[in-house]
Scaffold this motif. Structure first.
Motif, PDB file in Angstrom:
ATOM      1  N   ASP A  90      11.031  12.872 -60.296  1.00  0.00           N
ATOM      2  CA  ASP A  90       9.751  12.420 -59.554  1.00  0.00           C
ATOM      3  C   ASP A  90       9.693  13.698 -58.218  1.00  0.00           C
ATOM      4  O   ASP A  90      10.238  13.858 -57.332  1.00  0.00           O
ATOM      5  CB  ASP A  90      10.012  11.440 -58.759  1.00  0.00           C
ATOM      6  N   TYR A  91       8.826  14.870 -58.656  1.00  0.00           N
ATOM      7  CA  TYR A  91       8.722  16.019 -57.988  1.00  0.00           C
ATOM      8  C   TYR A  91       7.992  15.595 -56.782  1.00  0.00           C
ATOM      9  O   TYR A  91       8.080  16.108 -55.544  1.00  0.00           O
ATOM     10  CB  TYR A  91       7.612  17.028 -58.565  1.00  0.00           C
ATOM     11  N   ASP A  92       6.799  14.404 -56.624  1.00  0.00           N
ATOM     12  CA  ASP A  92       6.172  14.248 -55.407  1.00  0.00           C
ATOM     13  C   ASP A  92       7.052  13.599 -54.692  1.00  0.00           C
ATOM     14  O   ASP A  92       6.967  13.651 -53.272  1.00  0.00           O
ATOM     15  CB  ASP A  92       5.179  13.124 -55.922  1.00  0.00           C
ATOM     16  N   PRO A 133       9.079  16.488 -50.401  1.00  0.00           N
ATOM     17  CA  PRO A 133       9.081  16.272 -48.861  1.00  0.00           C
ATOM     18  C   PRO A 133      10.747  16.118 -48.623  1.00  0.00           C
ATOM     19  O   PRO A 133      10.901  16.436 -47.166  1.00  0.00           O
ATOM     20  CB  PRO A 133       8.447  14.904 -48.676  1.00  0.00           C
ATOM     21  N   ILE A 134      11.412  15.621 -49.233  1.00  0.00           N
ATOM     22  CA  ILE A 134      12.901  15.645 -49.049  1.00  0.00           C
ATOM     23  C   ILE A 134      13.501  17.094 -48.819  1.00  0.00           C
ATOM     24  O   ILE A 134      14.208  17.163 -47.971  1.00  0.00           O
ATOM     25  CB  ILE A 134      13.619  14.474 -49.987  1.00  0.00           C
ATOM     26  N   ALA A 135      13.225  17.700 -50.035  1.00  0.00           N
ATOM     27  CA  ALA A 135      13.761  18.862 -49.899  1.00  0.00           C
ATOM     28  C   ALA A 135      13.047  20.077 -48.661  1.00  0.00           C
ATOM     29  O   ALA A 135      14.067  20.677 -48.190  1.00  0.00           O
ATOM     30  CB  ALA A 135      13.424  19.925 -51.040  1.00  0.00           C
ATOM     31  N   ILE A 136      11.819  19.807 -48.433  1.00  0.00           N
ATOM     32  CA  ILE A 136      11.193  20.507 -47.333  1.00  0.00           C
ATOM     33  C   ILE A 136      11.643  20.199 -45.912  1.00  0.00           C
ATOM     34  O   ILE A 136      12.297  21.018 -45.204  1.00  0.00           O
ATOM     35  CB  ILE A 136       9.715  20.264 -47.026  1.00  0.00           C
ATOM     36  N   ARG A 163      17.140  11.243 -50.390  1.00  0.00           N
ATOM     37  CA  ARG A 163      16.825  10.423 -51.415  1.00  0.00           C
ATOM     38  C   ARG A 163      17.369   9.056 -51.305  1.00  0.00           C
ATOM     39  O   ARG A 163      16.500   8.001 -51.727  1.00  0.00           O
ATOM     40  CB  ARG A 163      17.192  11.050 -52.776  1.00  0.00           C
ATOM     41  N   THR A 164      18.578   8.840 -50.748  1.00  0.00           N
ATOM     42  CA  THR A 164      18.943   7.563 -50.568  1.00  0.00           C
ATOM     43  C   THR A 164      18.332   6.899 -49.402  1.00  0.00           C
ATOM     44  O   THR A 164      17.970   5.689 -49.805  1.00  0.00           O
ATOM     45  CB  THR A 164      20.698   7.507 -50.114  1.00  0.00           C
TER      46      THR A 164
END
Length: 164
Positions: free
Chosen positions: A89-91, A95-98, A155-156
């Protein structure tokens, strides 16, 4: 000993196949001819310089022979990413990676950008930051580990807020 015999022995020590040696000699002689202006008599004798070029040419050829080359039919059978069901799920991940990257100190963010987006070598980065190459490798590994941890934690947390 004549130059050809010396070059032949150098090539033969690395590439024992006599069928390849003439090609290697030809390629090495072309390199010697093209780079003759770069010869520095203060560093070595001409024959030593020529043998080094011959040796490197033979090593390069040996490495090329060892490289696995994919069969064309096999390459065609690799599924197209757009055709496969992508469970990622890229969407959700973007935001998590950013956020994980934004939490990094400016210097580490710049390091990641230069290394992985601009493609600078570890040596170039070491010169830019004024530290040894080993330090750059350590910084990159630790920075990526930090981003990875933050992404997993993000993510968690994101999954917990979606279910709660």
């Amino acid at each position: 000993m004549p130059r050809r015999a010396t070059s032949f022995k150098t090539a033969h020590s690395i590439a024992p196949s006599s069928a390849d040696i003439d090609d290697l000699l030809q390629e090495a002689y072309l390199k010697i001819w093209k780079h003759a202006a770069h010869f520095d008599p203060g560093r070595s004798s001409p024959i030593t310089w020529m043998c080094a070029i011959m040796r490197h040419t033979a090593i390069d050829a040996a490495r090329l022979k060892q490289m696995p080359i994919a069969d064309f039919d096999e390459a065609l059978s690799v599924p197209d990413v757009s055709e496969s069901d992508d469970a990622f799920d890229y969407d959700l991940a973007q935001p998590i990676a950013i956020r994980a990257i934004q939490r990094l100190p400016d210097q580490r963010r710049q390091l990641l950008s230069l290394a992985y987006l601009d493609g600078e070598s570890r040596l170039m980065l070491a010169q830019r930051f004024g530290v040894p190459v080993g330090t750059i490798k350590t910084w990159l590994r630790r920075t990526l580990d930090s981003v990875r941890r933050d992404c997993v934690e993000g993510r968690t947390i994101s999954a917990a807020t979606q279910t709660g």
